[in-house]
Scaffold this motif. Structure first.
Motif, PDB file in Angstrom:
ATOM      1  N   GLN A   1     -43.934  44.895  10.933  1.00  0.00           N
ATOM      2  CA  GLN A   1     -44.903  43.849  11.227  1.00  0.00           C
ATOM      3  C   GLN A   1     -44.215  42.481  11.284  1.00  0.00           C
ATOM      4  O   GLN A   1     -44.525  41.661  12.158  1.00  0.00           O
ATOM      5  CB  GLN A   1     -45.987  43.843  10.156  1.00  0.00           C
ATOM      6  CG  GLN A   1     -47.175  42.943  10.469  1.00  0.00           C
ATOM      7  CD  GLN A   1     -48.224  42.990   9.377  1.00  0.00           C
ATOM      8  OE1 GLN A   1     -47.893  43.137   8.197  1.00  0.00           O
ATOM      9  NE2 GLN A   1     -49.478  42.861   9.750  1.00  0.00           N
ATOM     10  N   LEU A   2     -43.291  42.244  10.385  1.00  0.00           N
ATOM     11  CA  LEU A   2     -42.551  40.989  10.396  1.00  0.00           C
ATOM     12  C   LEU A   2     -41.820  40.804  11.722  1.00  0.00           C
ATOM     13  O   LEU A   2     -41.881  39.738  12.344  1.00  0.00           O
ATOM     14  CB  LEU A   2     -41.556  40.950   9.227  1.00  0.00           C
ATOM     15  CG  LEU A   2     -40.546  39.800   9.238  1.00  0.00           C
ATOM     16  CD1 LEU A   2     -41.237  38.445   9.279  1.00  0.00           C
ATOM     17  CD2 LEU A   2     -39.600  39.896   8.031  1.00  0.00           C
ATOM     18  N   ILE A   3     -41.128  41.837  12.164  1.00  0.00           N
ATOM     19  CA  ILE A   3     -40.386  41.743  13.428  1.00  0.00           C
ATOM     20  C   ILE A   3     -41.340  41.514  14.596  1.00  0.00           C
ATOM     21  O   ILE A   3     -41.085  40.669  15.472  1.00  0.00           O
ATOM     22  CB  ILE A   3     -39.541  43.007  13.639  1.00  0.00           C
ATOM     23  CG1 ILE A   3     -38.448  43.091  12.562  1.00  0.00           C
ATOM     24  CG2 ILE A   3     -38.911  43.014  15.033  1.00  0.00           C
ATOM     25  CD1 ILE A   3     -37.680  44.392  12.559  1.00  0.00           C
ATOM     26  N   ASN A   4     -42.462  42.227  14.621  1.00  0.00           N
ATOM     27  CA  ASN A   4     -43.433  42.071  15.705  1.00  0.00           C
ATOM     28  C   ASN A   4     -44.041  40.671  15.722  1.00  0.00           C
ATOM     29  O   ASN A   4     -44.161  40.044  16.782  1.00  0.00           O
ATOM     30  CB  ASN A   4     -44.541  43.119  15.583  1.00  0.00           C
ATOM     31  CG  ASN A   4     -44.052  44.524  15.870  1.00  0.00           C
ATOM     32  OD1 ASN A   4     -43.046  44.708  16.549  1.00  0.00           O
ATOM     33  ND2 ASN A   4     -44.749  45.519  15.354  1.00  0.00           N
ATOM     34  N   TYR A   5     -44.430  40.180  14.555  1.00  0.00           N
ATOM     35  CA  TYR A   5     -45.034  38.847  14.479  1.00  0.00           C
ATOM     36  C   TYR A   5     -44.026  37.778  14.888  1.00  0.00           C
ATOM     37  O   TYR A   5     -44.366  36.813  15.578  1.00  0.00           O
ATOM     38  CB  TYR A   5     -45.534  38.572  13.057  1.00  0.00           C
ATOM     39  CG  TYR A   5     -46.870  39.188  12.721  1.00  0.00           C
ATOM     40  CD1 TYR A   5     -47.360  40.285  13.424  1.00  0.00           C
ATOM     41  CD2 TYR A   5     -47.644  38.685  11.690  1.00  0.00           C
ATOM     42  CE1 TYR A   5     -48.584  40.861  13.117  1.00  0.00           C
ATOM     43  CE2 TYR A   5     -48.873  39.248  11.369  1.00  0.00           C
ATOM     44  CZ  TYR A   5     -49.327  40.341  12.074  1.00  0.00           C
ATOM     45  OH  TYR A   5     -50.537  40.901  11.765  1.00  0.00           O
ATOM     46  N   TRP A   6     -42.796  37.932  14.451  1.00  0.00           N
ATOM     47  CA  TRP A   6     -41.752  36.957  14.760  1.00  0.00           C
ATOM     48  C   TRP A   6     -41.493  36.921  16.273  1.00  0.00           C
ATOM     49  O   TRP A   6     -41.427  35.842  16.873  1.00  0.00           O
ATOM     50  CB  TRP A   6     -40.468  37.316  14.018  1.00  0.00           C
ATOM     51  CG  TRP A   6     -39.349  36.344  14.247  1.00  0.00           C
ATOM     52  CD1 TRP A   6     -38.354  36.423  15.176  1.00  0.00           C
ATOM     53  CD2 TRP A   6     -39.114  35.135  13.544  1.00  0.00           C
ATOM     54  NE1 TRP A   6     -37.524  35.364  15.085  1.00  0.00           N
ATOM     55  CE2 TRP A   6     -37.966  34.547  14.072  1.00  0.00           C
ATOM     56  CE3 TRP A   6     -39.771  34.488  12.489  1.00  0.00           C
ATOM     57  CZ2 TRP A   6     -37.446  33.326  13.618  1.00  0.00           C
ATOM     58  CZ3 TRP A   6     -39.262  33.278  12.022  1.00  0.00           C
ATOM     59  CH2 TRP A   6     -38.112  32.713  12.586  1.00  0.00           C
ATOM     60  N   THR A   7     -41.383  38.091  16.864  1.00  0.00           N
ATOM     61  CA  THR A   7     -41.129  38.175  18.309  1.00  0.00           C
ATOM     62  C   THR A   7     -42.289  37.557  19.090  1.00  0.00           C
ATOM     63  O   THR A   7     -42.073  36.806  20.060  1.00  0.00           O
ATOM     64  CB  THR A   7     -40.929  39.638  18.733  1.00  0.00           C
ATOM     65  OG1 THR A   7     -39.847  40.201  17.984  1.00  0.00           O
ATOM     66  CG2 THR A   7     -40.627  39.731  20.220  1.00  0.00           C
TER      67      THR A   7
ATOM     68  N   GLY B   1     -42.365  34.009  21.463  1.00  0.00           N
ATOM     69  CA  GLY B   1     -42.647  34.166  22.885  1.00  0.00           C
ATOM     70  C   GLY B   1     -43.695  33.167  23.340  1.00  0.00           C
ATOM     71  O   GLY B   1     -44.131  32.283  22.590  1.00  0.00           O
ATOM     72  N   PRO B   2     -44.106  33.278  24.599  1.00  0.00           N
ATOM     73  CA  PRO B   2     -45.140  32.385  25.139  1.00  0.00           C
ATOM     74  C   PRO B   2     -46.433  32.504  24.335  1.00  0.00           C
ATOM     75  O   PRO B   2     -46.815  33.582  23.906  1.00  0.00           O
ATOM     76  CB  PRO B   2     -45.339  32.875  26.572  1.00  0.00           C
ATOM     77  CG  PRO B   2     -44.098  33.655  26.898  1.00  0.00           C
ATOM     78  CD  PRO B   2     -43.658  34.266  25.599  1.00  0.00           C
ATOM     79  N   GLY B   3     -47.080  31.382  24.108  1.00  0.00           N
ATOM     80  CA  GLY B   3     -48.315  31.405  23.352  1.00  0.00           C
ATOM     81  C   GLY B   3     -49.176  30.212  23.688  1.00  0.00           C
ATOM     82  O   GLY B   3     -48.750  29.308  24.421  1.00  0.00           O
ATOM     83  N   PRO B   4     -50.392  30.161  23.139  1.00  0.00           N
ATOM     84  CA  PRO B   4     -51.304  29.054  23.434  1.00  0.00           C
ATOM     85  C   PRO B   4     -50.844  27.757  22.782  1.00  0.00           C
ATOM     86  O   PRO B   4     -50.067  27.769  21.823  1.00  0.00           O
ATOM     87  CB  PRO B   4     -52.624  29.530  22.823  1.00  0.00           C
ATOM     88  CG  PRO B   4     -52.211  30.457  21.720  1.00  0.00           C
ATOM     89  CD  PRO B   4     -50.982  31.153  22.231  1.00  0.00           C
TER      90      PRO B   4
END
Length: 262
Positions: A247-253, A257-260
């Protein structure tokens, strides 16, 4: 500076008389010795901020995830940041193999610090005391240090911004998420059970003895559990509790990345 789970008073394997010298000295950090400590941190490397992570010897997944995410942030706003991990010795499983793996891992990364106390949930107070002992003896000149648990998401950029905000104390400074009037858990089947023999009061003290707590600029800087990814929440936070290394890796990635616009 402190953040992470609020560890209650140490618990003992068996009840000891209140005036027993062993009981009175068990959490004294001088009772323990460092058996692995070859990091260059505060020797040839002098950081602005040390991030020190207490973690179980066998939890290499958590260490790997941190090295791949916020532990890899070493230069923020012109300031040097360094991350190290604090371990005790294994007390279950194939101890020889676990210890050999720890030493092999350290030869690759040189970021493990290991003391000779038994690494167990009941010894978290000892672990914290050993962290403080290591910082005081190895890094007495470091401006800031943060104890952060291995299941945390950390936004290092926001952390450094807070520390560099005018008016932030530079000495005798402790901040994080404050737990007021935290009740002592007496249910014996609870992970956080503390017996009356170990601690008589019904509530843990709000403040660390002798140190005033400084609230963070915003309460949301130090979040509790974050079960779902929310870009703006993480973008504005300093840290939050997660559930797994993946989860840490997924949230960090996702955050990088592009976001609001937040």
């Amino acid at each position: 500076m402190y953040n992470g789970s609020a560890d209650g008073p140490g618990k003992f394997q068996k009840a000891l008389p209140r005036n027993d010298p062993l009981r009175l000295s068990m959490i004294y950090p001088g009772n323990y010795h460092f058996i692995l400590d070859d990091t260059e941190l505060c020797r040839s490397i002098h950081p602005y901020l040390v991030l020190i992570v207490p973690v179980a010897p066998g939890n290499w997944k958590a260490r790997d995830a941190i090295r791949r995410t916020w532990g890899n942030e070493t230069l923020i706003q012109g300031e040097l940041i360094q991350t190290v991990f604090l371990l005790g010795v294994p007390n279950s499983g194939n101890i020889k193999v676990l210890q050999r793996n720890v030493r092999t891992e350290n030869r690759l990364y040189h970021d493990l610090i290991q003391s000779d106390f038994i690494d167990s949930y009941h010894n978290l107070t000892i672990k914290t005391m050993v962290i403080m002992d290591w910082l005081a003896s190895r890094c007495p000149m470091v401006p800031y240090a943060m104890k952060i648990d291995s299941d945390m998401f950390l936004n290092v950029e926001n952390l450094v911004s807070m520390l560099k905000t005018p008016g932030t104390p530079t000495t005798i400074y402790m901040t994080g998420r404050l737990k007021n009037e935290s009740p002592v858990v007496r249910e014996k089947n609870s992970q956080w059970y503390v017996s009356e023999d170990s601690y008589r009061e019904n509530e843990f003290p709000t403040h660390v003895v002798g140190i005033d707590f400084t609230p963070p600029p915003e309460r949301y800087h130090f979040r509790l559990y974050m079960y779902e990814f929310h870009h703006c929440h993480l973008a504005k936070s300093i840290c939050a509790i997660l559930q797994t290394a993946a989860q840490l890796i997924n949230y960090w990635t996702s955050l990088k990345g592009p976001g609001p616009a937040c």
